[in-house]
Design a protein around this motif. Structure first.
Motif, short mmCIF file in Angstrom:
data_model
loop_
_atom_site.label_atom_id
_atom_site.label_comp_id
_atom_site.label_asym_id
_atom_site.label_seq_id
_atom_site.Cartn_x
_atom_site.Cartn_y
_atom_site.Cartn_z
N TYR A 76 41.09 38.12 35.27
CA TYR A 76 42.87 37.22 35.19
C TYR A 76 42.42 36.14 34.06
O TYR A 76 43.01 35.16 34.11
CB TYR A 76 42.21 35.91 37.04
N ARG A 77 41.70 36.19 33.60
CA ARG A 77 40.97 35.19 32.05
C ARG A 77 42.70 35.07 30.79
O ARG A 77 43.41 34.08 30.91
CB ARG A 77 40.21 35.63 31.31
N ASP A 78 43.31 36.65 30.87
CA ASP A 78 44.29 36.09 29.98
C ASP A 78 45.48 36.01 30.65
O ASP A 78 46.07 35.32 29.65
CB ASP A 78 44.69 38.40 29.65
N ALA A 79 45.33 36.54 32.05
CA ALA A 79 46.84 35.93 32.99
C ALA A 79 46.50 34.42 33.09
O ALA A 79 47.89 33.86 32.47
CB ALA A 79 46.61 36.40 34.20
N SER A 80 45.86 33.10 33.31
CA SER A 80 45.65 32.61 32.94
C SER A 80 45.95 31.80 32.01
O SER A 80 46.67 30.66 32.00
CB SER A 80 44.21 32.05 34.07
N ARG A 81 44.92 31.98 30.74
CA ARG A 81 45.41 32.10 29.33
C ARG A 81 47.12 32.18 28.79
O ARG A 81 47.59 31.00 28.49
CB ARG A 81 44.72 32.78 28.74
N THR A 82 47.52 32.91 29.42
CA THR A 82 49.21 32.78 29.13
C THR A 82 50.01 33.35 30.38
O THR A 82 51.12 32.65 29.66
CB THR A 82 49.34 34.32 28.57
N GLY A 83 49.16 32.02 30.87
CA GLY A 83 50.72 31.44 32.09
C GLY A 83 51.06 33.15 33.31
O GLY A 83 51.87 32.13 33.69
N PHE A 84 50.87 33.46 33.42
CA PHE A 84 51.10 34.58 34.10
C PHE A 84 50.37 34.02 35.48
O PHE A 84 49.40 34.03 35.45
CB PHE A 84 50.61 36.09 33.13
N PRO A 85 51.04 34.55 36.58
CA PRO A 85 50.64 33.86 37.66
C PRO A 85 50.04 34.95 38.78
O PRO A 85 50.10 36.36 38.47
CB PRO A 85 52.09 33.82 38.74
N TRP A 86 48.90 35.08 38.98
CA TRP A 86 47.76 35.36 39.65
C TRP A 86 47.33 35.33 41.17
O TRP A 86 47.06 33.89 41.54
CB TRP A 86 46.44 35.61 38.46
N PHE A 87 47.13 36.58 41.49
CA PHE A 87 46.14 35.99 43.16
C PHE A 87 44.70 36.86 42.36
O PHE A 87 44.82 37.23 41.85
CB PHE A 87 47.02 37.29 44.36
N LEU A 88 44.21 36.41 43.57
CA LEU A 88 42.59 35.93 43.63
C LEU A 88 42.27 36.93 44.52
O LEU A 88 42.86 35.83 45.88
CB LEU A 88 41.52 35.06 42.78
N ASN A 89 41.78 37.72 44.64
CA ASN A 89 40.93 38.34 46.32
C ASN A 89 39.39 37.96 46.36
O ASN A 89 38.33 38.00 45.42
CB ASN A 89 40.87 39.89 46.34
N MET A 90 39.37 36.60 47.78
CA MET A 90 37.49 36.73 48.04
C MET A 90 36.99 36.97 49.12
O MET A 90 38.11 37.50 50.31
CB MET A 90 37.20 35.51 47.75
N ALA A 91 35.66 37.63 49.10
CA ALA A 91 35.40 38.22 50.34
C ALA A 91 34.22 36.83 50.91
O ALA A 91 33.94 36.41 50.89
CB ALA A 91 34.77 39.61 50.60
N GLU A 92 34.75 37.00 52.01
CA GLU A 92 34.11 35.97 52.95
C GLU A 92 33.53 36.56 54.81
O GLU A 92 33.96 36.00 55.44
CB GLU A 92 34.18 34.88 52.97
N HIS A 93 32.67 37.00 54.91
CA HIS A 93 31.70 37.47 55.61
C HIS A 93 30.25 37.61 56.08
O HIS A 93 29.52 38.33 56.58
CB HIS A 93 32.21 39.12 56.19
N ARG A 94 29.46 36.20 55.24
CA ARG A 94 27.86 36.90 54.77
C ARG A 94 27.76 35.13 54.77
O ARG A 94 27.12 34.88 55.91
CB ARG A 94 28.24 36.93 53.94
N ASP A 95 28.83 34.47 53.65
CA ASP A 95 28.09 32.98 53.21
C ASP A 95 28.98 32.21 53.48
O ASP A 95 29.16 32.37 51.84
CB ASP A 95 26.62 33.06 52.47
#
Length: 461
Positions: A76-95
């Motif tokens: 996602y570094r280049d997407a963020s740098r160039t203004g291209f919209p992005w989604f992020l997947n994160m897992a939360e089932h431990r901490d």
């Protein structure tokens, strides 16, 4: 989603779990952004030759967003740098504390994020469960009220443990509940407990082996019907994963890379059901083949999928602003079996009495279709005709079919939204009772409306 945060704050209402956002945030977001098209990226470098993720190549797929699966900065570094919209997947089932700290750090460092997809295929019970996922979704909403926050559930056909989850030392009552649990209940519980902004699911239907040339099965229509029903009931937009990967295996998954007509069929089929977002699984060359080869070069599906995405982006300008009102089956011949979870189309469906008949010409056993009806907020109506014929070894042109449609005498013309240009095309019907014959490529659908004004959200000629 630029500037939407202030709008949502002004119009905020109390959402489940106490988040101060409109209860229909997901629908507002969907209607305020481009039609959601994205590919799951997970590999920071290719399996072969260890080449870095190529963001410019990703954009050649005509996606509207990038989906980074897991917190890997090169995705996602280049997407963020160039203004291209992005989604992020994160897992939360431990901490949960670690999840919150890592997510907060990424969101602060990399601007341009528009949403979070939290966990994947959670179950009613177990470590990755609905309640835990719902709490993580609620936390993310409070932190970033202008972001779309969702999760994803699996399709039908798995073991019941895949839906109910695992309980250590279950009681007799819990064993009984396990035995009675159903996919329908699984979807309802997911919506009720997690309260996502979007209902998203996955189902992969194209397999290797003789007799698996077609992915049009009862299970496919059942899953689409359940997701559509529960999403409409909850006033949620609904999205789907598209199979774009190949994983031959003698046990478990035995999936083949979709052909051109395969890929089109799954895409336009879900559009006909009213889905307003699509994500490809996968875009990363992590298996034998997906949209990329293991060395990062385009697979045979790369160019056909990119072409489909461009077409969907045009239709999506209108479809994202409409609501599905009805879906029905169009048999290719008199002995075609109507799928168990669909009804055969009849005149007057969706209270549209202007269509007198719809027939597929020379379809044979496999040449069937779908018709979907929609309406916008001004009660203007639309309909979509989709050719369901696809084959593992045939492209869209080789699976093309003609559809003949007749109208009431008052209908002198209909409008088609061009998949190629996004412009409205007027199709005159000099004799409505003789009607029009429309050519549909394999697996492909076209969007129509009556000649009462332009397509909402799209430019008219």
């Amino acid at each position: 989603a630029r500037g939407l945060g202030d709008v949502y704050k002004r119009q905020a209402g109390t959402l489940a779990h106490g988040s101060q956002r409109p209860a229909d945030f997901g629908k507002r977001w969907t209607r305020s952004n481009p039609f959601a098209l994205m590919g799951l990226t997970i590999m920071a470098q290719t399996l072969i030759d260890k080449k870095p993720f190529d963001f410019e190549q990703y954009k050649r797929q005509n996606y509207s967003f990038l989906l980074a699966w897991r917190p890997r900065e090169p995705l996602y570094r280049d997407a963020s740098r160039t203004g291209f919209p992005w989604f992020l997947n994160m897992a939360e089932h431990r901490d949960p504390d670690n999840f919150r700290q890592r997510t907060t750090a990424i969101m602060a460092k990399f601007p341009g994020n528009v949403g979070l997809l939290i966990n994947d295929e959670p179950t009613l019970h177990g470590k990755n469960n609905f309640e835990r996922t719902g709490k993580a979704i609620d936390w993310a909403r409070r932190q970033w009220p202008d972001k779309l926050v969702l999760s994803n559930i699996g399709g039908p056909g798995g073991s019941m443990g895949h839906y109910f989850g695992r309980i250590e030392d279950p009681t007799p009552q819990q064993r009984e509940a396990f035995d009675k649990y159903s996919y329908d209940q699984y979807v309802r519980d997911f919506v009720r407990i997690t309260r996502p902004d979007v209902l998203m699911f996955d189902s992969y239907i194209f397999n290797y082996g003789k007799g698996n040339e077609s992915g049009v099965t009862d299970s496919w229509f059942y899953s689409l019907g359940v997701i559509r029903r529960e999403a409409l009931r909850a006033n949620l937009p609904y999205w789907a994963w598209m199979q774009s990967w190949d994983r031959p295996s003698p046990t478990g998954y035995n999936l083949r890379l979709p052909s051109d007509s395969d890929y089109r069929m799954q895409v336009f089929c879900v559009l006909t059901y009213g889905f307003t977002g699509l994500a490809d699984f996968l875009y990363c060359g992590a298996h034998d083949r997906d949209l990329l080869m293991p060395d990062g070069t385009p697979s045979p599906l790369f160019e056909p999928a990119a072409k489909v995405h461009a077409e969907v982006a045009h239709l999506g300008k209108t479809l994202r602003l409409t609501t599905s009102t009805h879906v029905a089956f169009l048999p290719g011949w008199h002995e075609s079996r109507v799928p168990s979870f669909l009804d055969k189309w009849n005149p007057g469906d969706a209270d549209d009495r202007r269509i007198r008949s719809v027939k597929i010409l020379g379809g044979g056993r496999q040449g069937n279709g779908l018709i979907g009806h929609f309406k916008d907020d001004q009660n203007k109506t639309y309909f979509m005709l989709t050719n369901l014929y696809q084959h593992a070894d045939k492209n869209a042109d080789e699976c093309a079919l003609d559809v003949h449609i007749t109208f009431a005498p008052s209908v002198k013309a209909i409008l088609k939204l061009s998949r190629q240009t996004g412009q409205s095309e007027r199709l005159a019907s000099d004799d409505p009772e003789k009607g029009l014959t429309l050519r549909l490529p394999g697996g492909t659908g076209d969007l129509f409306k009556y000649d009462t004004g332009p397509f909402i959200g799209a430019d008219a000629n």
